[in-house]
Write an enzyme that holds these catalytic residues in place. Structure first.
Site, short mmCIF file in Angstrom:
data_model
loop_
_atom_site.label_atom_id
_atom_site.label_comp_id
_atom_site.label_asym_id
_atom_site.label_seq_id
_atom_site.Cartn_x
_atom_site.Cartn_y
_atom_site.Cartn_z
N CYS A 41 52.50 41.87 19.83
CA CYS A 41 52.04 42.12 21.19
C CYS A 41 52.67 43.31 21.67
O CYS A 41 51.95 44.29 22.14
CB CYS A 41 52.96 40.95 21.95
N GLU A 182 37.42 42.11 25.09
CA GLU A 182 38.35 43.01 25.68
C GLU A 182 37.96 44.43 25.17
O GLU A 182 38.02 45.61 26.10
CB GLU A 182 39.66 42.89 25.44
N HIS A 438 44.35 38.45 55.03
CA HIS A 438 43.10 39.36 55.38
C HIS A 438 43.45 40.60 55.62
O HIS A 438 44.31 41.15 56.39
CB HIS A 438 42.27 38.57 56.62
N GLU A 443 41.86 35.77 49.46
CA GLU A 443 41.93 34.81 50.55
C GLU A 443 40.83 33.81 50.39
O GLU A 443 41.15 32.78 51.04
CB GLU A 443 41.91 35.72 51.93
#
Ligand code: NDP
Length: 455
Positions: A41, A182, A438, A443
């Site tokens: 990692c 990726e 918002h 949202e």
């Protein structure tokens, strides 16, 4: 008395966490690492990969700025400078890992360790033999390459990709999983002519079908040449020019400066000495363990990718932690594999938690789908064409949200928070009564009211 209470083989994320926790509980602990402290990692995986993703995203960001009134002068990217800075960061993090080990009193051996008998390991460089009451195997995985592919020696894997001296002009990447997708985004973003060759029809098998389609189309939109239903047949190198050519099973030939194999990883068990103590492995070489990460041999445990359960850094860390708490703190803990959030740092990225629509249907039968695809506000001015996907998979019987899938900017950040709600068993009505924030992209997760009905 043994030299140590615990000997950990492999100083990646999982091994280091287990070693430190055990030492903090009072155990005498040593750890060995054959390559560099920090493991996949930190050294040649998530961390340097994400730095490369960041680097490659500036191309679009600079372009998008024009849409907001910026005048951009000459810009250029210097690959060697970036790579130097990337490796400085990797070195810094590796140093922190080493310091953290020594701060907790863990003895680190920066050389390869092999098991030579029950409770006994040998350090291969110094030849030193060490005894320990308990051994934890945390050696991770290694990139796999098909050895029967002619010319495979001319290819690189995700290990070597971080050591390219210069940016290739053309790259061909094999595979359609996390790593292939990726890096296709990274190289395309950096202006490299990028081809992805995948044996299936849509990348990211195992993910929700809408996510797969979205990412697949995203690759094409970013200029990646995606070849499907095809694999490599033969690779040749022109020794004079260094140019590589790869024949595909679809009859075509591609030319490249670099060819990268991203066709999966395998547990790192080669030469580890598992047979010296009779540790059982599965067909693909994964060490077989129970829910407490115990192998079939007494006083020997294994965690992380070498056990091929869920191959993600935070999972290895939790398995290491659970091992140390169970064995050295007398608090039996098992890892909970349900609803692990994860991300694919494609461009745009994926954030996902819970079940795909297909898996949920298979498990529960009655499923409701809420889905939105839209152009995020920023794109209205930036000129970026990509659209966002948001999808909730809801179990009909109790309205529990059993899956959430997002493809779009910042989706890994969003999904980490949504993961808490899903883990807590939040229902669709819980999402509905959460007030929207918002203007934001996220949202949409709390404003989707209409069930999706397939056309
Ligand atoms: P994956 O298992 O994700 O993907 C392997 C890809 O190679 C698949 O598309 C597979 O096709 C294809 N493939 C397998 N065998 C062959 C073959 N013989 N010929 C041609 N194609 C083949 O592996 P990766 O190497 O991408 O990543 C390994 C693991 O590392 C991941 O599973 C993940 O756990 C972890 N990882 C996580 C990341 C993250 O969290 N963001 C990032 C990078 C890695 P098919 O789909 O048909 O099987």
């Amino acid at each position: 008395m043994s030299d140590y209470d615990l000997f950990v083989i492999g100083a990646g994320s999982g091994g280091v966490r287990a070693a430190r926790r055990a030492a903090m509980a009072g155990a005498r602990v040593a750890i060995a690492e054959e390559y560099r402290i920090g493991g996949t990692c930190v050294i040649r995986g998530c961390v340097p990969k994400k730095l490369m993703v960041y680097a490659s995203e500036y191309t679009d960001q600079i372009e998008h700025a024009r849409g907001f009134g910026w005048t951009i002068g000459d810009v250029s990217f210097d690959f060697p400078t970036f790579m130097r800075r990337l490796h400085d960061e990797v070195d810094r993090l590796s140093g922190i890992y080493l310091r953290n080990l020594s701060n907790t009193g863990v003895q680190a051996y920066e050389e390869r360790a092999e098991i030579v008998g029950p409770g006994k390991v040998k350090l291969t460089q110094s030849g030193k033999e060490i005894t320990a009451d308990k051994i934890l195997i945390a050696t991770g995985g290694t990139p796999w390459r098909p050895s029967d592919l002619p010319g495979v020696e001319h290819t690189i894997t995700s290990n070597e990709v971080f050591h390219l001296k210069e940016l290739p002009k053309r790259i061909v990447i094999a595979g359609g999983g996390y790593i292939a997708v990726e890096f296709a985004g990274v190289f395309a973003g950096l202006g490299v002519e990028t081809t992805l060759v995948y044996r299936g029809d849509t990348v990211l098998r195992g993910f929700d079908a809408d996510v797969r389609t979205h990412v697949h189309e995203g690759l094409i939109q970013k200029g990646v040449h995606v070849v499907t239903q095809s694999v490599f047949e033969k690779i040749e190198k022109n020794e004079a020019s260094g140019e590589l050519s790869v024949d595909l099973t679809n009859g075509s030939t591609l030319k490249a400066d670099v060819i990268m194999m991203a066709v999966g990883r395998r547990p790192a068990i080669e030469g580890l000495g598992l047979e010296a103590v009779g540790i059982e492995t599965s067909k693909n070489g994964a060490i077989i363990v129970d829910e407490y990460s115990r192998t079939n041999v007494e006083n020997m445990w294994a965690i992380g990718d070498v056990t091929d359960r869920v191959n993600l850094t935070p999972v290895a860390i939790r398995e290491g932690q659970a091992f140390a708490e169970t064995v050295f703190q007398d608090q039996p803990v098992t890892m909970d594999y349900d609803n692990i959030p994860s991300a694919v740092f494609s461009q745009p990225p994926v954030g996902t938690v819970g079940l795909s629509e297909e898996d949920a249907r298979h498990q529960f039968g009655g499923i409701d789908i809420y889905k939105a695809e839209f152009r995020p506000m920023k794109n209205a001015l930036s000129g970026e064409e990509s659209r966002v996907l948001m999808k909730l998979v809801v179990r009909q019987s109790d309205e529990v949200v059993v899956g959430c899938h997002i493809v779009g900017p910042d989706s890994p950040e969003i999904i980490q928070a949504v993961g808490i709600a899903v883990k807590m068993g939040a229902t669709k009505p819980d999402f509905d009564r959460t007030c929207a924030l918002h203007p934001s992209m996220a949202e949409e997760l709390v404003t989707m009211r209409e069930k999706f009905v397939a056309p």
